[in-house]
Design a protein around this motif. Structure first.
Motif, PDB file in Angstrom:
ATOM      1  N   VAL A  50       0.991  -0.935  -0.262  1.00 31.41           N
ATOM      2  CA  VAL A  50      -0.122  -0.038   0.260  1.00 31.41           C
ATOM      3  C   VAL A  50       0.728   1.332   0.111  1.00 31.41           C
ATOM      4  O   VAL A  50       0.276   2.557  -0.935  1.00 31.41           O
ATOM      5  CB  VAL A  50      -1.012   0.487   1.440  1.00 31.41           C
ATOM      6  N   LEU A  54       1.271   4.777  -2.277  1.00 33.27           N
ATOM      7  CA  LEU A  54       0.645   6.511  -2.159  1.00 33.27           C
ATOM      8  C   LEU A  54       1.955   7.068  -3.101  1.00 33.27           C
ATOM      9  O   LEU A  54       1.776   8.305  -3.411  1.00 33.27           O
ATOM     10  CB  LEU A  54       1.318   5.998  -0.495  1.00 33.27           C
ATOM     11  N   ALA A 180      -6.327  -0.830  -3.117  1.00 30.73           N
ATOM     12  CA  ALA A 180      -5.899  -0.050  -1.822  1.00 30.73           C
ATOM     13  C   ALA A 180      -5.486   1.058  -1.668  1.00 30.73           C
ATOM     14  O   ALA A 180      -6.179   1.816  -1.677  1.00 30.73           O
ATOM     15  CB  ALA A 180      -6.150  -1.281  -1.032  1.00 30.73           C
ATOM     16  N   GLY A 181      -4.153   1.280  -2.369  1.00 26.20           N
ATOM     17  CA  GLY A 181      -3.188   2.223  -2.509  1.00 26.20           C
ATOM     18  C   GLY A 181      -3.715   3.574  -3.022  1.00 26.20           C
ATOM     19  O   GLY A 181      -3.796   4.588  -2.665  1.00 26.20           O
ATOM     20  N   LEU A 183      -6.867   4.231  -3.922  1.00 25.33           N
ATOM     21  CA  LEU A 183      -8.017   4.859  -3.071  1.00 25.33           C
ATOM     22  C   LEU A 183      -7.976   5.138  -2.300  1.00 25.33           C
ATOM     23  O   LEU A 183      -8.166   6.993  -1.929  1.00 25.33           O
ATOM     24  CB  LEU A 183      -8.955   3.876  -3.486  1.00 25.33           C
ATOM     25  N   LEU A 184      -6.662   4.807  -1.489  1.00 22.73           N
ATOM     26  CA  LEU A 184      -6.520   6.042  -0.264  1.00 22.73           C
ATOM     27  C   LEU A 184      -5.665   6.896  -0.660  1.00 22.73           C
ATOM     28  O   LEU A 184      -6.043   7.946   0.698  1.00 22.73           O
ATOM     29  CB  LEU A 184      -5.548   4.390   0.819  1.00 22.73           C
ATOM     30  N   ALA A 187      -7.821   9.881  -0.997  1.00 22.40           N
ATOM     31  CA  ALA A 187      -9.121   9.891   0.096  1.00 22.40           C
ATOM     32  C   ALA A 187      -7.916  10.836   1.134  1.00 22.40           C
ATOM     33  O   ALA A 187      -8.221  11.783   1.463  1.00 22.40           O
ATOM     34  CB  ALA A 187      -9.338   8.453   0.926  1.00 22.40           C
ATOM     35  N   LEU A 188      -6.437  10.229   0.871  1.00 21.84           N
ATOM     36  CA  LEU A 188      -5.680  11.213   2.369  1.00 21.84           C
ATOM     37  C   LEU A 188      -5.390  12.820   0.999  1.00 21.84           C
ATOM     38  O   LEU A 188      -4.762  13.988   2.283  1.00 21.84           O
ATOM     39  CB  LEU A 188      -4.344  10.324   1.899  1.00 21.84           C
TER      40      LEU A 188
END
Length: 430
Positions: A50, A54, A180-181, A183-184, A187-188
């Motif tokens: 993940v 990023l 997931a990465g 998407l995270l 969001a961040l």
């Protein structure tokens, strides 16, 4: 201590698990996680799968924010590809000459420092595309040195019959990170800002360094003679592949599937034309997410195939299913049917990855595994990029759906022809 004793120490001496019954036969095979050393290596992958995504999102986002140009984003991708290819080949040779644990410590530390420098330039607001491209090139060079040693080490940490299960565990984590990465990251960014994404990746890499530090020593087997890691040794790796038909065909199988049958370059055009009634943004997101989601599902239910012993047949079957699924995607008018076909392609890709990886680790000797994984890294990185060029050109000439369906049919035809002409792969079993 002799080789067999050393290998047993690396793998651990966990007792054999009882045969799984009922629904457990279908679930992911977790036997390798009973091996403490492999568990540490896999655990580090969970964290960085993940975290690395990023940075993968942050770099193009920052470049686009600075330049407002997608062309610069594409140029940055190319800047990262060249050092990845060069250093993956060299890293494979190095991994065959030195303690792989030590190499992993050096390279993971280098990647962590690079992520910290990414954070620093963003924190001070440097705004230099040249600096970003330089840091990306350095990071990808370290990754190229790291990947062959990481994968080649697995065969020293688990027994041969658990290699497919270990491959499924690792590939599932990486595919999950690809879903997931991003998407995270999306969001961040509005909450903590873009610089902090780099910092989170650097912190995750510290966990990786600690996990690798706790691995057993993984020196070259078969003596202590120091070998070089130059052009001659890299060339020896390619000669080794050409002299071992099963290894050569395992690489060709991936090239056939990815170059002829990876249609991602046409996703934007299909989203804006064929699937526009569903909403272009929704269609584009689903098309890009479908293959990784299918791969994750394939990994979660890898108990259905990870214990198979006919590894060659599994590779052939997976590539054929990939081609059929891509063909179905190209012929689909419905977005949901198209996504289902792409998800099926993702499952097939997971099966292919698992057994191609197992073949590379089991059919090659330990002194060649690093170089085999170096070539594998180059094929995995380069194949989809060649596919982007091929499918983009074919899509412009014949239309996107024709290009996709035609590519899928070519995958099936070429793979079956290879399997028929050269029986070594279909006969290979562990």
């Amino acid at each position: 201590m002799d080789t067999s004793e050393s290998t047993n120490e690396e793998r651990g001496s966990e007792p054999e698990a009882p045969r799984r019954r009922g629904w457990r036969r279908w679930a992911m095979d977790t036997r390798p996680l009973r091996r403490p050393a492999y568990r540490r290596l896999w655990g580090s992958t969970v964290v960085t799968a993940v975290g690395s995504q990023l940075t993968a999102v942050a770099v193009p986002k920052q470049i686009y924010d600075i330049t407002g140009s997608s062309a610069w984003v594409g140029a940055a991708s190319l800047a990262g590809l060249v050092p990845l290819i060069v250093f993956a080949l060299w890293g494979g040779a190095i991994a065959d000459t030195m303690d792989r644990r030590k190499l992993l410590l050096i390279t993971n530390s280098g990647i962590a420092v690079t992520s910290l420098l990414f954070w620093l330039q963003a924190f001070v607001g440097l705004g230099s595309v040249a600096t970003l491209m330089l840091l990306l090139s350095v990071q990808q060079a370290f990754w190229g040195l790291n990947a062959p040693a990481r994968t080649a080490s697995i065969a020293r940490l688990v027994p041969e019959d658990e290699l497919p299960a270990a491959g499924a565990l690792g590939s599932t984590v990486m595919q999950t990170g690809q879903v997931a990465g991003p998407l995270l990251a999306g969001a961040l960014i509005p909450v903590i800002g873009l610089p902090e994404l780099y910092l989170l990746d650097a912190l995750a890499l510290c966990v990786t360094v600690w996990a690798v530090y706790r691995l057993p020593a993984l020196p070259p087997l078969g003596g202590t003679a120091v070998r070089r890691a130059g052009v001659k040794e890299i060339a020896a790796g390619f000669r080794y592949i050409s002299g071992h038909t099963v290894l050569l065909l395992s690489f060709l199988a991936d090239i056939v599937a990815m170059v002829l049958g990876m249609p991602r370059a046409l996703f934007p055009q299909l989203a804006s034309q064929t699937y526009a009634p569903y909403g272009e943004g929704l269609a584009l997101g689903l098309l890009f997410a479908a293959i990784p989601i299918g791969a994750v599902l394939g990994g979660l239910f890898s108990g259905t195939f990870s214990r198979a012993r006919r590894h060659g047949l599994m590779v052939i079957g997976a590539v054929v299913v990939w081609g059929v699924a891509v063909t179905g995607f190209g012929l689909s008018d419905s977005l949901w049917v198209a996504v289902a076909f792409l998800a099926l392609a993702g499952v097939a890709d997971m099966v292919s990855m698992v057994f191609r990886g197992a073949i590379l680790l089991s059919a090659a000797t330990d002194e060649m595994r690093g170089r085999m994984q170096g070539v594998f890294t180059v094929v995995v990185a380069g194949g989809p990029r060649l596919a982007d060029v091929l499918h983009g050109t074919a899509g412009s000439a014949f239309g996107p759906r024709t290009a996709v369906a035609g590519g899928g049919l070519l995958v099936v035809a070429v793979m079956l022809a290879l399997a028929a002409a050269v029986p070594a792969l279909r006969r290979y079993r562990v």
